[in-house]
Design a protein around this motif. Structure first.
Motif, PDB file in Angstrom:
ATOM      1  N   ASP A 389       0.837  -1.197   0.000  1.00  0.00           N
ATOM      2  CA  ASP A 389       0.000   0.000   0.000  1.00  0.00           C
ATOM      3  C   ASP A 389       0.880   1.259   0.000  1.00  0.00           C
ATOM      4  N   ILE A 390       1.846   1.293   0.935  1.00  0.00           N
ATOM      5  CA  ILE A 390       2.701   2.483   1.049  1.00  0.00           C
ATOM      6  C   ILE A 390       3.498   2.696  -0.245  1.00  0.00           C
ATOM      7  N   CYS A 391       3.957   1.618  -0.816  1.00  0.00           N
ATOM      8  CA  CYS A 391       4.769   1.728  -2.034  1.00  0.00           C
ATOM      9  C   CYS A 391       3.904   2.229  -3.203  1.00  0.00           C
ATOM     10  N   LEU A 392       2.743   1.577  -3.388  1.00  0.00           N
ATOM     11  CA  LEU A 392       1.909   1.922  -4.550  1.00  0.00           C
ATOM     12  C   LEU A 392       1.349   3.344  -4.435  1.00  0.00           C
ATOM     13  N   SER A 393       1.082   3.798  -3.198  1.00  0.00           N
ATOM     14  CA  SER A 393       0.498   5.136  -3.078  1.00  0.00           C
ATOM     15  C   SER A 393       1.481   6.217  -3.536  1.00  0.00           C
ATOM     16  N   GLN A 394       2.776   5.906  -3.556  1.00  0.00           N
ATOM     17  CA  GLN A 394       3.754   6.900  -4.025  1.00  0.00           C
ATOM     18  C   GLN A 394       3.897   6.876  -5.542  1.00  0.00           C
ATOM     19  N   LEU A 395       3.420   5.770  -6.185  1.00  0.00           N
ATOM     20  CA  LEU A 395       3.751   5.555  -7.605  1.00  0.00           C
ATOM     21  C   LEU A 395       3.350   6.718  -8.529  1.00  0.00           C
ATOM     22  N   PRO A 396       2.078   7.171  -8.470  1.00  0.00           N
ATOM     23  CA  PRO A 396       1.677   8.203  -9.436  1.00  0.00           C
ATOM     24  C   PRO A 396       2.616   9.415  -9.409  1.00  0.00           C
ATOM     25  N   THR A 397       2.961   9.896  -8.173  1.00  0.00           N
ATOM     26  CA  THR A 397       3.817  11.094  -8.121  1.00  0.00           C
ATOM     27  C   THR A 397       5.230  10.773  -8.586  1.00  0.00           C
ATOM     28  N   ILE A 398       5.733   9.568  -8.271  1.00  0.00           N
ATOM     29  CA  ILE A 398       7.111   9.219  -8.703  1.00  0.00           C
ATOM     30  C   ILE A 398       7.170   9.190 -10.229  1.00  0.00           C
ATOM     31  N   ILE A 399       6.174   8.555 -10.850  1.00  0.00           N
ATOM     32  CA  ILE A 399       6.235   8.367 -12.305  1.00  0.00           C
ATOM     33  C   ILE A 399       5.936   9.685 -13.038  1.00  0.00           C
ATOM     34  N   GLU A 400       4.939  10.432 -12.505  1.00  0.00           N
ATOM     35  CA  GLU A 400       4.561  11.635 -13.240  1.00  0.00           C
ATOM     36  C   GLU A 400       5.452  12.823 -12.906  1.00  0.00           C
ATOM     37  N   GLU A 401       5.774  12.994 -11.611  1.00  0.00           N
ATOM     38  CA  GLU A 401       6.518  14.204 -11.240  1.00  0.00           C
ATOM     39  C   GLU A 401       7.975  13.916 -10.916  1.00  0.00           C
ATOM     40  N   GLY A 402       8.345  12.618 -10.890  1.00  0.00           N
ATOM     41  CA  GLY A 402       9.752  12.280 -10.610  1.00  0.00           C
ATOM     42  C   GLY A 402      10.190  12.587  -9.183  1.00  0.00           C
TER      43      GLY A 402
END
Length: 1350
Positions: A389-402
């Motif tokens: 959960d903690i990992c996936l919740s960061q995904l959108p911002t990591i992929i889109e905003e780096g």
């Protein structure tokens, strides 16, 4: 004794006093309560360590068998539409069937290669039976004994059959062909692992087991009956070592959900993170994580094997969680086999746990063999869901905003959970779930320090924790960490390794192999390391060099000896102790290390530790010097000189206060004896000759002339209780009966031809059994003989022997051993008896049979064997003395025929067949162990060669192993006595409250004034004539000693609590007793007139009395030959009678014990250090009869046999410490007492009955009172200013401080009113107004103040 009610419930005023009194008890030191006194000196039982994988395995070959037949569905399963299609994440319909098949095969191989890149992979796509056979047999051939994996995907063929068949194809793909599992087993052999991904896969597992069982039976039949037709066939391989993983149960179909891959089971086993994330997204709860889609999951950045990236971290957490679940759920041995033996198998099983969780949610139950308990509901899965959960919740911002990736708090939280378990837990609970995670965390530098710290705290819980950690697989991790140069890890790693080696010392080899010893050498050599860490480092090195030659060489190269020698005088005692043990072990049977030690003059540097204040350190130094001389390489003059030097240094410890040290001393000297065997044989022969020719009048003979009542024979005497320290106390009792009857016999035959001296008397059952020797039947030299030798050899004090020319070193060491054989502590004397008898046996073998001597096989040691000398010893004097046959018969032994009388001038004697060798008469005992007799010499020739080991094996102490237990036990745990809630502490509080109450109540009675003291509150007949009585200060218990036993009575209830034998030789008697630690855990000290002190515990309760320690308090005091029975006569004419025995005084506050008696010094022992701290010369020519000391003023008052009373100040130098001498008494001083107040007077009384009071500063007495004449015993009440005199004229007079008689006691209370016997001893209670009286008629009575006063 009932106290007044008002006394018990004291008012508040009393409470304040009570608390004060309490504090004084808490502050008193305790004597003889250390571990070495309370434990047996031996190592802990080694736990069988199962953590080492005996058979690590690799999966070296993998067969991937895919029966997909893309495009054609098997007839027996109707598929849904839409249906699960993906195989190895590829849609087979998206390309041509052949290409799809090859791509799927290649992909499957890649997925497996992630887990085991080094294996040989062979694909078999849509195969025939022959192809499968060829594939399996070739893989098994190449794999030899290693493991082979067989992966079967049966999605394109019918389901397995009940007969145990799976399906493959024919050549043209027109038919499905069955393949029997039995054949598959034969081709695959074992060990193997099988993965079945098909519907109804559980059927295969069942059939497999049936076939395996059938094979086992066939093997058994063939083994039993070689003619059976089965035995003619090639033997089928056993299937014991096979593992199976099946996708579902025997009745289940694989899930057909179109969102899932068709090979869901294979995906779980080979791509667990991918499938776990997809499954997570398919759950309803995934809607709580906004913006996460299946497409996004494909884009998670990072690599699986890089723990710093999101994907790598998830993989790491997944590994930790599945490992933890397995460790917590599986039985230990199964966990070892599946999760620690083979990397690929471990990975597959970790992933199998995920498969169970995911597939059960689709009503599929994966099956394994061996079966696992269900794990899909384990709580740790929630931690996994949170991490995802903690990992996936960061995904959108990591992929889109780096944005940067925030690491998961998973490991930190798990360490916290582990910490909570450590701090909050109780002893007996389940092991912490997080242990395998701690292991994983060691891989990360971020948490490593904290993980090591927690791991150390866990290992500290005890050996069970170490075994657990090793079984989890901690070993390779901590071994690898030794290559790290980080200083902050050093203390933690040293602690962890000390814990591991204390439990499993076999790790020494692994450490040396990986150069781990260098790490600990550098820690030990680092002066900035705290002493406790250097101690652990030197302990680890001591384990590495312990009986392990490679380790010794490696550490010698690493300069261990020099590093150790530098730290010998470190202030930290445990470090000194282990440095010495480490030195002793590195040169044990390793000559180059010994010579390295010689070059660094190691032995001389070790000498300083021989006088160390800590007994364990002295012990370790003796051990090190013992192995130093115990090296059996070739001898040179130089090494012999060194050995002699060391021997003479060691000899000085002969009267050390600690039995542990003396035991180690015997072992050290036994090494010397083995080295110089022939020289010792010569010495032994001389001593044996001397002993024969010298008829010492044994004190027992001249003793009881006046007393013909055999004490122990009267039927009323109860049997003694057995005592742990003596193997057989009943033997002791009978031995004493025997000795008594002998003495009586002797008295009746005065002037008879045979003198019964203990030397002729062959006493196997006598005193040697009272010493508890384990196999005393086999001893050549009985205890009596040795004791006589010791006295014959004019044993002047050792100090005068030191520094005599070296040719007599052997004689001196022999004397030291004789002295140790008579040690008051049984374990010491047993060991010394073993060594002496071993040499006596050797010497006897040498002289018995000249034929054997010629063979030259007798002695192994290099110096010339003393045979020539040995054989001629007895010829000069003519006929050997006759053995006393009658003495043998008395001890129930078969007498040997006396040796024939030889005419005086006889040529050198050679024994004829059946004749008796001239020396054999000396061994009149029937010796069972060795005695083949002189005529069987031929086959005897080889016996003595193995004899060197006879000493070594028998003679050793468990000192080093016992010391190592310290590191296995919890170091950080608060000791029980400091724990306010512990039982030990509560019992102690209760005792101290009781003490305060006794002090308070007795003080009130005494303050009222005692006007009479004749109320008899106790009387009983003691088993022996009372010679010393002593009240326990706070219990209603009194100790009464007779000549050699102690009886305990409860004077309130009138019961006898205990009676046991003190263990002193029969010509000695108990002359003094003291209670040590009377305020707490009482011990009883007994002193006998040969200068020996013994300390007992567990008496007067329901347990067996045990000897805590014993030592020679006064060494030069050999018992005088004097009457022991009628003690009265001693007081009549002291000049003829000899001395006062041994007198002692005990200071609980300082732990000092003053001893004196028939010697010219007052010797002070420090019981904390167990060594002599001071010898104060008395400056008189007579014996000391009474001692009294005052710790506040450092004064000691001694009463002497010449009537003088002398005062010593122990703070001054020995030649000026006598500060006052009073010569007012004209005769023997019975008692000198120093009052313990600041202005306390000295009160002294002589035999003539004159009581004198002295003020320590003035030269003349301040007061004189006259009491009864013919005084035999006297005591002064320390609180009540009363003194009681006992007279030989059969009465007791009690006086107050003005000299008025307040009571005169002549008769016992009771109907007959019998007259009191002659008083043999009396004593006041230290607090109550009670007087105990022992008299020569065996009775012991106690008198007290009148009832209304009490």
């Amino acid at each position: 004794m009932k106290m007044d009610a008002e006394l018990l419930h004291s008012p508040v005023v009393g409470l304040a006093e009570e608390e004060e009194a309490d504090m004084s008890d808490w502050n008193l030191p305790l004597a003889f309560m250390k571990k070495r006194h309370s434990e047996k000196i031996e190592g802990s039982k080694a736990l069988a360590q199962s953590w080492r994988m005996k058979d690590r395995m690799k999966t070296v070959s993998v067969a991937l068998v895919l029966c997909l037949n893309v495009g054609v569905d098997p007839p027996d399963v109707v598929k849904t539409s839409p249906c699960a299609r993906l195989e190895c994440w590829i849609d087979p319909l998206s390309m041509s069937p052949q290409k799809a098949l090859e791509t799927i095969g290649a992909n499957l191989q890649k997925q497996y290669e992630n887990w085991q890149p080094r294996a040989r992979y062979k694909q078999s796509l849509d195969p025939t039976v022959d192809e499968v056979k060829k594939l399996c047999t070739s893989l098994r051939r190449n794999a030899k004994e290693e493991r082979v994996l067989f992966h079967y995907n049966g999605h394109g063929v019918p389901r397995p059959t009940v007969n145990g068949e799976i399906w493959v194809f024919n050549k043209n793909y027109t038919q499905y062909i069955p393949l029997s599992i039995y054949d598959l087993q034969t081709w695959m052999g074992s060990p193997s692992i099988f993965v079945y991904d098909c519907s109804n896969a559980g059927i295969i597992v069942k059939s497999f087991k049936q076939f395996a069982l059938q094979r086992e039976q066939e093997l058994e039949v063939a083994a039993i009956n070689p003619n059976h037709p089965l035995a003619q066939m090639p033997l089928p391989p056993s299937m014991k070592n096979c593992i199976q993983l099946a996708a579902c149960d025997a009745t289940e179909l694989l899930p057909m959900n179109p969102d899932l891959p068709a090979d869901l089971f294979t995906s779980c086993l080979t791509t667990p993170i991918k499938i776990a994330l997809r499954w997570f997204c398919m759950q309803k709860s995934a809607k709580l994580v906004p913006g996460v889609t299946l497409d996004l999951i494909e884009k998670i950045p990072g690599r699986l094997n890089d723990r710093r990236t999101p994907l790598g971290e998830l993989n790491w957490i997944f590994t930790a969680i599945t490992d933890t679940i397995a460790w917590n759920v599986l039985p230990r041995d199964l966990f070892q086999k599946l999760f620690r033996q083979d990397l690929l198998v471990a990975s597959l099983f970790r992933n199998f746990l995920l498969a169970e969780r995911i597939m059960r949610s689709y009503n599929c139950t994966p099956v394994s063999s061996p079966r696992l308990p269900p794990t899909y509901m384990h709580a740790m899965w929630q931690a996994w869901d949170l991490a995802v959960d903690i990992c996936l919740s960061q995904l959108p911002t990591i992929i889109e905003e780096g944005t940067a990736f925030r690491h998961s708090p998973f490991f930190a939280e798990q360490l916290t959970a582990f910490q909570v378990w450590l701090t909050m837990g109780v002893e007996n609970r389940n092991p912490p779930e997080q242990l395998p995670i701690v292991l994983q965390v060691l891989l990360s530098q971020v948490h490593r320090l904290r993980a090591l710290d927690l791991l150390g705290r866990f290992l500290d819980l005890g050996p069970w924790a170490v075994s657990l950690a090793l079984s989890v697989g901690i070993f390779p991790y901590v071994l690898k960490l030794l290559q790290s140069s980080a200083r902050e890890l050093r203390p933690l790693l040293v602690f962890i390794w000390a814990k591991i080696l204390a439990v499993d010392s076999s790790c020494q080899a692994d450490l040396v192999k990986d150069n781990g010893h260098k790490y600990f050498l550098s820690v030990l050599a680092d002066p900035y390391m705290p002493a406790e860490h250097r101690t652990m480092a030197v302990f680890i090195l001591a384990v590495i060099v312990n009986s392990y030659n490679t380790g010794q060489e490696a550490c010698l190269q690493g300069n261990l000896i020099a590093i150790c020698l530098e730290q010998l005088n470190d202030p930290h005692p445990l470090l000194r102790q282990w440095v010495a043990i480490c030195l002793g072990r590195i040169w044990q049977n390793f000559d180059s290390a010994r010579w390295c030690g010689v070059r660094d003059s190691a032995h001389e540097k070790l000498y300083s530790l021989l006088s160390d204040p800590i007994p364990e350190v002295r012990c370790a130094a003796v051990f090190a010097l013992g192995t130093f001389v115990g090296n059996s390489a070739e001898r040179t003059d130089h090494s012999t000189t060194i050995d002699h030097n060391v021997a003479m240094m060691l000899a000085q410890l002969i009267n050390d206060g600690s039995p542990v040290v003396r035991k180690e001393l015997v072992v050290a000297l036994s090494h010397l004896v083995v080295q110089y065997e022939s020289n010792f044989c010569t010495v032994a022969l001389q001593f044996m000759e001397e002993e024969k020719s010298y008829a010492v009048p044994s004190p027992a003979n001249t003793t009881e002339t006046g007393n013909l009542t055999p004490v122990r024979d009267s039927p009323a005497i109860p049997r003694l209780r057995s005592v742990n320290s003596y193997t057989n106390i009943r033997a002791a009792t009978t031995a004493r009966n025997l000795n008594k009857s002998l003495q009586n016999l002797n008295l009746n035959e005065e002037g008879g031809p045979v003198a019964f001296s203990p030397g002729n008397l062959s006493t196997s059952s006598s005193a040697s059994s009272t010493l508890g020797s384990p196999d005393n039947d086999e001893y050549i030299l009985s205890f009596e003989t040795i004791d006589k030798m010791r006295r014959v050899s004019s044993y002047s004090s050792l100090n005068s022997l030191i520094g005599v020319s070296f040719n007599s070193v052997y004689t001196q060491i022999w004397r030291v051993l004789l002295h140790l054989a008579a040690d008051p502590f049984p374990e010491v004397s047993d060991l010394a008896m073993k060594v002496l008898n071993s040499i006596a046996y050797k010497a006897a073998m040498n002289t018995r049979s000249p034929r054997m001597l010629d063979s030259g096989s007798l002695t192994q040691s290099a110096p010339a064997s003393p045979t020539s000398k040995g054989t001629h010893i007895h010829q000069a004097g003519g006929s050997p003395p006759m053995p006393s046959a009658s003495s043998s018969s008395l001890t129930n032994e078969v007498p040997k025929p006396p040796a024939r009388d030889l005419p005086p001038a006889r040529p050198p004697y050679t024994p004829t067949q059946g004749g008796q060798a001239p020396h054999s008469h000396q061994f009149t005992r029937t010796r069972k162990m060795f005695d083949k007799g002189p005529d069987q010499t031929a086959e005897d020739g080889d016996e003595p060669v193995g004899h060197r080991n006879f000493i070594n094996a028998a003679v050793q102490t468990g000192l080093c192993d016992w010391s190592a237990k310290y590191f296995a036990q919890p170091v950080m745990k608060m000791p029980e006595e400091h724990d306010v809630e512990s039982q030990v502490r509560k019992e102690r509080e209760w005792r101290f409250l009781r003490n305060a109450r006794v002090r308070r109540q007795s003080q009130r009675i005494v303050q009222k004034g005692v006007t009479r003291l004749d109320d008899q509150i106790f009387i009983n007949r003691n088993p022996g004539v009372p010679s010393v009585v002593k009240f326990h200060p706070f219990n209603p218990c009194i100790a009464v000693a007779d000549k050699d036993s102690i009886c305990f009575w409860d004077w309130e209830k009138g019961d006898r609590l205990d009676y046991f034998y003190n263990g002193n030789p029969r010509y000695t008697r108990i002359t003094a007793m003291e209670y040590l630690n009377g305020h707490d855990c009482s011990l009883l000290l007994t002193a006998t007139d040969d200068g020996a002190l013994r300390i007992w515990k567990n008496f007067a309760d329901q347990r067996n009395p045990e000897m805590v320690t014993a030592w020679q308090g006064l060494s030069d005091m050999l018992p005088t030959t004097r009457g022991l029975a009628r003690r009265v006569s001693i007081y009549l004419d002291r000049s003829k009678q000899g001395g006062a025995g041994m007198v002692v005084d005990w200071e609980q506050e300082t732990g000092l014990l003053m001893t004196s008696g028939d010697v010219r010094v007052i010797r002070i022992w420090d019981t904390e250090r167990e060594m002599k701290v001071q010898d104060i010369p008395t400056g008189a020519d007579s014996c000391v009869t009474s001692l009294s000391c005052d710790p506040q003023r450092s004064l000691i008052v001694a009463g002497l046999g010449d009537g003088s009373v002398r005062v010593y100040d122990r703070r001054m130098a020995p030649n000026e410490c006598r500060v006052m001498t009073y010569r007012e008494h004209g005769a023997w001083v019975v008692k000198a007492h120093l009052q313990r107040e600041t202005e306390g007077h000295i009160i002294s009384v002589s035999v003539n009955g004159d009581v004198r009071f002295f003020e320590p500063r003035s030269p003349d007495s301040v007061n004189v009172l006259q009491t009864v004449k013919g005084l035999t015993a006297l005591d002064i009440h320390p609180q009540a200013n009363l003194f009681a005199c006992g007279s030989m004229n059969q009465f007791i007079a009690v006086y107050n401080s003005n000299g008025d008689v307040i009571s005169n006691i002549k008769y016992y209370d009771g109907f007959m009113g019998q007259r009191i016997g002659a008083i043999s001893c009396l004593a006041f209670h230290p607090y109550w107004p009670h007087l105990a009286v022992g008299s020569n008629d065996y009775y012991m009575s106690i008198y007290s103040a009148e009832k209304r006063q009490r």
